[in-house]
Design an enzyme around this catalytic site. Structure first.
Site, mmCIF file in Angstrom:
data_model
loop_
_atom_site.group_PDB
_atom_site.id
_atom_site.type_symbol
_atom_site.label_atom_id
_atom_site.label_comp_id
_atom_site.label_asym_id
_atom_site.label_seq_id
_atom_site.Cartn_x
_atom_site.Cartn_y
_atom_site.Cartn_z
ATOM 1 C CG HIS A 216 -2.055 0.913 1.193
ATOM 2 N ND1 HIS A 216 -2.272 1.873 2.161
ATOM 3 C CD2 HIS A 216 -3.065 1.062 0.304
ATOM 4 C CE1 HIS A 216 -3.360 2.553 1.879
ATOM 5 N NE2 HIS A 216 -3.862 2.086 0.762
ATOM 6 C CE LYS A 218 -1.147 4.890 -1.647
ATOM 7 N NZ LYS A 218 -1.733 4.294 -0.432
ATOM 8 C CG ASP A 223 18.398 12.473 -10.251
ATOM 9 O OD1 ASP A 223 18.393 11.406 -10.892
ATOM 10 O OD2 ASP A 223 18.259 13.592 -10.788
ATOM 11 C CG HIS A 394 -7.383 8.203 0.025
ATOM 12 N ND1 HIS A 394 -6.079 8.126 -0.431
ATOM 13 C CD2 HIS A 394 -7.801 6.910 0.129
ATOM 14 C CE1 HIS A 394 -5.736 6.861 -0.600
ATOM 15 N NE2 HIS A 394 -6.761 6.099 -0.264
ATOM 16 C CE LYS A 396 -4.119 6.657 2.776
ATOM 17 N NZ LYS A 396 -5.384 6.069 2.888
ATOM 18 C CG ASP A 401 -0.107 18.574 22.508
ATOM 19 O OD1 ASP A 401 -1.339 18.713 22.347
ATOM 20 O OD2 ASP A 401 0.384 17.956 23.463
#
Length: 476
Positions: A216, A218, A223, A394, A396, A401
């Site tokens: 899952h 990404k 470089d 979507h 996450k 604080d």
């Protein structure tokens, strides 16, 4: 009739063997074990098939193989850096306990990083494609989903052009996440000399035992200097509107320059080697005069999955929640926590911490949404506030604080914490935390707050659906 009776006996014998395996050999979480046992008892035929496909874990296999890679790739530098960090800056931060915990799970603490946060996919894709155009040496990409649409084709075209120019291009996509993407899209890049394309855990009849363990993550590393990670996959749907499901869409992603890029690259390299058997060189190309040195965002990049002994991302989040004195703001598309995470959130709210959780007002998966709503009641009872985004959020993220924040790929759900290969950045930076808080507050202005009174107005059918799906939440 005798044949039917024999078949029934055979099914129950097989189910008994599976139950014995669950209880005595796999040593699962007791709650997950009970969920599987209920599935097998109430749905004896279907339950057995589902367990054989989704319940057979990869823990022993991936743990052994990943630790082998870790030893080969990182052992010497990891031990050196652990010692150096323990002796210096780590002792000076209020989050030293959290840093030390993640450090002991192979997540190196770095301070020289620059981070740009994207909340609009168009901005993310524009920046990503510009960095790809400027690539000189290598482009390493891993996505759960790559769509055969405008954005997906543009990515493949750019990567093909860079490969023709002599840039080393590696592209990996998840076999299930990109299941409906025509392979001709990837074959266009695969045909270009200088490029490599790999499918992580292809969906095949003989590999169904792996189908529940998806990559899952990404990750993009260009470089060895620039990295991208976060919630956005590759597809038109991430640009405000998911046309496939007619859902307004909101997500969060990051561009990172600095010392942490090396460790993001390491995780890509381990995934690549685990899937292909081929080694990816990991280099460190941080420019001390770059914006990373000026911004100095302290960070740990944390990965977890079925290869992990511990649920490092979940435990890092719990450490964040337990440290909170003023507020905890969470954005997640799904809220299906285990008891440890739920208890941490409840304790924070009942201790006077301002706990706010933002979830979609328009779900993409009804069964997961029913499960989420069953937990929402417990949040409200504890004094937390729940916001429903007018569409599908979507993103996450979590921020605490004005001090520490995390952005990545992990949802707040059992499946994400235990079964999927995930990656998050934990940032110890007031500037980043304030930015994350402001993003949450901006999103909240368009949300509808779900009050305890509104929650209690749900119909009896909704209550029954929520209770039913929650029973199976440890195994979904």
């Amino acid at each position: 009739m005798p044949n039917l009776a024999n078949f029934i006996w055979l099914v129950y014998i097989l189910n008994f063997i599976i139950i014995f395996t669950i209880v005595c050999l796999q040593k699962r979480n007791p709650i997950a074990s009970m969920a599987w046992i209920m599935c097998l008892v109430f749905f004896p035929v279907v339950g057995g098939i589902v367990f054989l496909v989704f319940g057979v874990g990869l823990k022993s296999y991936t743990h052994h193989k990943y630790r082998l890679k870790l030893e080969m790739n990182e052992k010497i530098t990891l031990e050196q850096e652990k010692k150096a960090i323990r002796d210096t800056k780590m002792r000076e931060t209020a989050y030293s306990g959290m840093i030390n915990y993640l450090l002991n799970h192979n997540s190196i603490y770095t301070e020289k990083n620059s981070v740009k946060i994207f909340t609009d996919a168009r901005d993310k894709y524009d920046a990503l494609f510009e960095d790809i155009k400027n690539a000189k040496d290598s482009i390493n990409i891993l996505y759960f989903i790559i769509r055969n649409d405008v954005v997906g084709n543009r990515l493949i075209d750019l990567l093909s052009e860079k490969a023709r120019q002599g840039v080393k291009v590696r592209l990996m996509y998840d076999g299930l996440g990109s299941f409906f993407t025509p392979r001709r899209l990837f074959n266009r890049l695969r045909a270009v000399k200088g490029s490599e394309v790999n499918e992580f855990f292809p969906v095949r009849i003989f590999s169904l035992s792996k189908i529940n363990h998806r990559n899952h993550r990404k990750i993009v590393v260009i470089d060895d200097k620039i990295a991208y990670m976060g919630g956005m996959n590759v597809g038109d749907e991430y640009m405000s509107m998911n046309k496939r499901k007619n859902l307004p869409w909101r997500d969060t992603h990051m561009r990172i320059v600095g010392e942490s890029v090396e460790y993001i690259q390491r995780y890509f390299a381990m995934d690549w080697e685990f899937s292909t058997g081929r080694r990816v060189p990991v280099k460190y190309e941080h420019d001390l005069a770059s914006e990373a040195d000026r911004d100095r965002v302290a960070m740990q990049v944390v990965a977890s999955g079925p290869d992990s002994k511990s649920e490092e991302i979940k435990c890092g989040m719990i450490k964040m929640i337990n440290s909170a004195k003023n507020y905890v703001y969470i954005q997640t598309p799904y809220f299906v926590p285990d008891q440890a995470f739920l208890t941490a959130v409840q304790m924070a709210a009942q201790s006077g911490v301002d706990v706010r959780v933002m979830i979609p007002g328009m779900p993409d998966k009804q069964y997961v949404y029913h499960t989420t709503m069953s937990y929402v009641g417990e949040l409200l009872d504890a004094g937390a506030r729940v916001f429903l985004y007018p569409g599908f959020i979507h993103s996450k993220t979590m921020v605490v604080d004005d001090a520490v924040s995390t952005i990545g790929t992990a949802n707040i759900d059992i499946r994400s914490f235990q079964l999927l290969f995930e990656i998050n950045a934990f940032m110890y930076s007031r500037d980043m935390a304030v930015e994350c808080r402001n993003i949450f507050s901006t999103d909240a202005t368009v949300c509808r707050e779900l009050t305890p009174e509104d929650y209690k107005k749900r119909g009896i059918l909704k209550v029954i659906e929520e209770g039913f799906f929650r029973l199976f939440s440890p195994i979904m």
